[in-house]
Motif scaffolding. Structure first.
Motif: not given
Length: 173
Positions: A39-46, A144-148
């Motif tokens: 499973r992959w989760y969407e964090v951000a997208r255009l 995490s904030a750093s990974a993001k």
């Protein structure tokens, strides 16, 4: 790589979106296929029309024969809404890198090539060759904030306008 991106890209391909970049360079880093399943989760997208107001996006990748069976889902209007699902078949089209994947939707009526543009231990960036679509995915609902920050910096390095990124609500599971 259970890529919600597949779900979103298929829909985005059908409905169109504004170009983001002239097009990223083809991927040249090798991807270990065993790291793509799950499973992959969407964090951000255009932004794209298909995913307008889409929250809690997930993409489940299961090995199936010489490819993958992919189920992408999101909740239009909020996490309390029922999930909308898209199903696809995916196949690696560049065995040298495993980073170029062709996804087929609606029984093969629609297909789109996707590139794994970068892959770290806790995230990946998936996009289309024309640069119109891009997703930041993680195997956890949040980064995490750093990974993001590291991932968004990489999005910029790839030539995307990171100020256009949408950060939907994360999935609950």
């Amino acid at each position: 790589m259970r890529s919600l991106a597949t779900l979103f890209a298929a829909a985005a391909t059908l409905l169109g979106a504004a170009p983001a970049v002239a097009g990223p360079s083809p991927p040249d880093n090798r991807i270990e296929l065993t790291k793509m399943t799950g499973r992959w989760y969407e964090v951000a997208r255009l932004p794209n029309k298909t995913q307008k107001d889409c929250q809690g996006g997930t993409s489940d990748w299961v090995r199936a024969g010489d490819g993958y069976s992919v189920v992408q889902a999101c909740h239009k209007g909020g996490l309390a809404q029922p999930a909308t699902e898209w199903k696809a078949k995916a196949k690696v089209i560049d065995p040298k890198t495993n980073a170029r994947i062709k996804m087929s939707f609606f029984g093969g009526m629609l297909s789109q090539e996707y590139w794994v543009l970068d892959h770290k231990s806790d995230w990946l960036i998936l996009g289309t060759p024309n640069g119109n679509y891009m997703w930041l995915m993680s195997q956890r609902p949040t980064l995490s904030a750093s990974a993001k920050a590291q991932a968004v910096a990489r999005v910029r390095q790839l030539g995307y306008d990171a100020s256009r990124l949408e950060f939907p609500q994360p999935a609950r599971n």
